[in-house]
Write a protein that holds these residues in place. Structure first.
Motif, short mmCIF file in Angstrom:
data_model
loop_
_atom_site.label_atom_id
_atom_site.label_comp_id
_atom_site.label_asym_id
_atom_site.label_seq_id
_atom_site.Cartn_x
_atom_site.Cartn_y
_atom_site.Cartn_z
N LYS A 171 13.94 6.99 4.80
CA LYS A 171 14.29 5.86 5.67
C LYS A 171 14.59 4.58 4.88
O LYS A 171 14.89 3.54 5.48
N GLY A 172 14.44 4.65 3.56
CA GLY A 172 14.79 3.51 2.73
C GLY A 172 13.71 2.48 2.51
O GLY A 172 13.97 1.38 2.04
N TYR A 173 12.44 2.86 2.83
CA TYR A 173 11.35 1.92 2.60
C TYR A 173 10.88 1.94 1.14
O TYR A 173 10.19 1.02 0.71
N MET A 205 4.42 11.30 4.74
CA MET A 205 4.76 9.90 4.99
C MET A 205 5.63 9.33 3.87
O MET A 205 6.62 8.64 4.13
N VAL A 206 5.26 9.60 2.62
CA VAL A 206 6.03 9.10 1.48
C VAL A 206 7.44 9.66 1.51
O VAL A 206 8.42 8.94 1.26
N LYS A 207 7.57 10.95 1.83
CA LYS A 207 8.88 11.58 1.93
C LYS A 207 9.73 10.88 3.00
O LYS A 207 10.90 10.56 2.76
N MET A 208 9.12 10.62 4.16
CA MET A 208 9.84 9.94 5.23
C MET A 208 10.22 8.52 4.83
O MET A 208 11.30 8.03 5.16
N ALA A 209 9.31 7.85 4.12
CA ALA A 209 9.56 6.47 3.70
C ALA A 209 10.75 6.40 2.74
O ALA A 209 11.57 5.48 2.81
N ILE A 253 0.84 -1.21 0.00
CA ILE A 253 0.00 0.00 0.00
C ILE A 253 0.87 1.25 0.00
O ILE A 253 0.59 2.22 -0.71
N LEU A 254 1.94 1.23 0.78
CA LEU A 254 2.87 2.35 0.81
C LEU A 254 3.46 2.60 -0.58
O LEU A 254 3.57 3.75 -1.03
N GLN A 255 3.83 1.53 -1.26
CA GLN A 255 4.38 1.66 -2.61
C GLN A 255 3.37 2.29 -3.56
O GLN A 255 3.70 3.20 -4.33
N GLY A 279 1.21 7.56 -6.33
CA GLY A 279 0.09 8.46 -6.54
C GLY A 279 -1.26 7.80 -6.72
O GLY A 279 -2.23 8.44 -7.09
N ASP A 280 -1.33 6.50 -6.45
CA ASP A 280 -2.61 5.80 -6.59
C ASP A 280 -3.59 6.24 -5.50
O ASP A 280 -3.20 6.49 -4.35
N THR A 281 -4.86 6.31 -5.85
CA THR A 281 -5.91 6.63 -4.88
C THR A 281 -6.28 5.36 -4.10
O THR A 281 -5.91 4.25 -4.49
N SER A 282 -7.02 5.54 -3.02
CA SER A 282 -7.46 4.38 -2.24
C SER A 282 -8.29 3.44 -3.10
O SER A 282 -8.19 2.22 -2.99
N GLY A 283 -9.14 4.00 -3.98
CA GLY A 283 -9.96 3.17 -4.86
C GLY A 283 -9.12 2.35 -5.81
O GLY A 283 -9.40 1.17 -6.04
N GLU A 284 -8.09 2.96 -6.37
CA GLU A 284 -7.20 2.24 -7.30
C GLU A 284 -6.42 1.15 -6.57
O GLU A 284 -6.26 0.04 -7.09
N ILE A 285 -5.97 1.46 -5.36
CA ILE A 285 -5.23 0.46 -4.58
C ILE A 285 -6.16 -0.70 -4.21
O ILE A 285 -5.76 -1.87 -4.23
#
Length: 216
Positions: free
Chosen positions: A212-214, A205-209, A162-164, A169-175
């Motif tokens: 942090k190497g996620y 969150m994405v910036k932090m991920a 989900i993070l990926q 840029g995927d929406t919740s619906g697309e995910i």
């Protein structure tokens, strides 16, 4: 936000008759709610839904014949408009995770107040999710850190996927479509990810991920 039609029609499912009757008695005093009936297992929930229009099922997890998780999985496929609020004494991560995976709309513990149950019902009828503070804290802290020395956030395979997708840029619906998970499940996971990363929003969150190497 979905427009809520009152009174909200509830079905209570709990195999402890005294608890079910007590909950029915308490909630029936609320003008915004109508208690349609009480049943004692997941199969009785399905039978009732086949003949009645129900807005919210307040459901225990540990029931005979068909438990709350099994019943929810079927309800989300056959009666997608019906919302599911789990009301359980179980606060262990495994139970909560299983409930998230089948797409429950809310999860509260049996020690919550009448007002919080009412708030939960209203919120999920607005198309949102509701998880009591104890439940959210339990999930956010679940394997939060690999170890103090590493200072990392431990994610499940689903959370990583989900993070990926969020980073792309995927929406919740697309995910939801790509991972074949209920939309409410994706919404719940987003909230948990934000808590785990202690982020203000998805962009943060994405910036932090990335930092942090996620993310690659």
């Amino acid at each position: 936000m979905s427009e809520v039609s009152y009174p909200i029609k509830l079905l209570i499912a709990d195999d402890h008759e005294i608890l079910a009757s007590g909950m029915s008695s308490i909630l029936s005093k609320q003008e915004e709610l109508t208690i349609l009936d009480t049943v004692s297992n997941g199969q009785e929930v399905l039978d009732f839904l086949a003949d009645h229009e129900v807005d919210v099922v307040i459901m225990d997890l540990n029931m005979p014949v068909l438990n709350g998780i099994e019943a929810t999985e079927i309800i989300k496929k056959k009666f997608p408009k019906t919302k599911i609020l789990i009301l359980s004494m179980f606060d262990r991560e495994g139970y909560i995770q299983n409930a998230l995976d089948v797409g429950v709309d809310g999860y509260v513990l049996k020690n919550v107040s009448e007002s919080e149950i009412l708030s939960a019902v209203k919120r999920i009828m607005e198309g949102k999710t509701y998880f009591s503070q104890d439940v959210m804290a339990k999930m956010a802290m679940k394997m939060r850190v690999y170890g103090e020395s590493e200072g990392g956030v431990k994610l499940t395979d689903t959370e990583r996927k989900i993070l990926q997708h969020l980073s792309e840029g995927d929406t919740s619906g697309e995910i939801s479509e790509k991972l074949d998970l209920a939309p409410n499940t994706i919404t719940s996971y987003r909230k948990l990810l934000l808590q785990k990363f202690e982020a203000k929003n998805v962009s943060h969150m994405v910036k932090m991920a990335f930092e942090k190497g996620y993310l690659g």
